[in-house]
Write a protein that holds these residues in place. Sequence first.
Motif, PDB file in Angstrom:
ATOM      1  N   ARG A   1      24.026 -46.358  67.705  1.00 17.53           N
ATOM      2  CA  ARG A   1      22.981 -46.013  66.742  1.00 17.53           C
ATOM      3  C   ARG A   1      22.028 -47.191  66.536  1.00 17.53           C
ATOM      4  NH1 ARG A   1      21.885 -41.097  66.082  1.00 17.53           N
ATOM      5  NH2 ARG A   1      20.918 -41.650  64.069  1.00 17.53           N
TER       6      ARG A   1
ATOM      7  N   LYS B   1      19.642 -47.388  69.483  1.00 14.42           N
ATOM      8  CA  LYS B   1      18.626 -46.339  69.451  1.00 14.42           C
ATOM      9  C   LYS B   1      17.570 -46.623  68.386  1.00 14.42           C
ATOM     10  CE  LYS B   1      21.426 -42.568  71.330  1.00 14.42           C
ATOM     11  NZ  LYS B   1      22.063 -41.243  71.066  1.00 14.42           N
ATOM     12  N   ASN B   2      17.994 -47.259  67.294  1.00 14.33           N
ATOM     13  CA  ASN B   2      17.055 -47.589  66.209  1.00 14.33           C
ATOM     14  C   ASN B   2      16.407 -48.958  66.398  1.00 14.33           C
ATOM     15  OD1 ASN B   2      17.638 -45.156  64.875  1.00 14.33           O
ATOM     16  ND2 ASN B   2      19.372 -46.062  63.784  1.00 14.33           N
TER      17      ASN B   2
ATOM     18  N   GLU C   1      17.720 -51.857  66.309  1.00  8.11           N
ATOM     19  CA  GLU C   1      18.245 -52.850  65.362  1.00  8.11           C
ATOM     20  C   GLU C   1      18.988 -53.908  66.171  1.00  8.11           C
ATOM     21  OE1 GLU C   1      20.592 -50.487  62.753  1.00  8.11           O
ATOM     22  OE2 GLU C   1      18.872 -49.515  61.820  1.00  8.11           O
TER      23      GLU C   1
END
Length: 225
Positions: A187, A190-191, A193
């Motif tokens: 996640r 994908k973001n 970060e």
Amino acid sequence: MTNKTVLGLSAGEKVIIAIIPPLLGALLGWFVPTVADWVIKIPFIPFEGVFKWVTTLESDWVSIIAAILGVLAGVFFVLHAFSESLKIIITDEEVKLIIKGSVKIIHKEELSAVYMEGKHIVFLTADGTELFRGQPESKKELISEAFRQHRYPWREKDPFENQYQRWVTDHPDFPSHVNALLYARERALKNEETDEAKVLRKDLADLGVVIRDEDHRQYVRVVER
């Protein structure tokens, strides 16, 4: 005197990094009134009111203040760039890795492989545990030559590359807590970060889980301890 090799930003590169961003910031700031006057002529521009407000101010003072702010922004960028830069000091006995004010020392006898994976340098123990991963400033050829000169186990590729498998949610081969960390890291990738993904990679490495990223997909191997 200890024979050592230092890899990192050269003196010339440091000078360029130190000068160019503040100079560009000053130039961009100085021309803020001109840019604002041009921007307000564009139909449907976002924050049009802000640009109109800039054009109503005394242009000389706006330019001076904006130029100072541009210099400060450039200085901040320079300090950030230097702190993010990885410095590698190699001797015949150990490698010292310096980044963000922290120092990590790896002794030669701990290592079974040192190699480049894309833009990153990776250090592995005999059982395949990942000790460190970072992005050096020097070219691969120079890095390879330095480690070979000091007789480190340099490899042209990951010696465990055939042991990776594609990770998917709730992978049956991994414990639930490992799957949870891998899911969180996917996640984060994908973001975009980046810092969070780095922290999760380190957490997983502490558990003996080594990751190879390919297009936001995680390929994983578990160290046999």
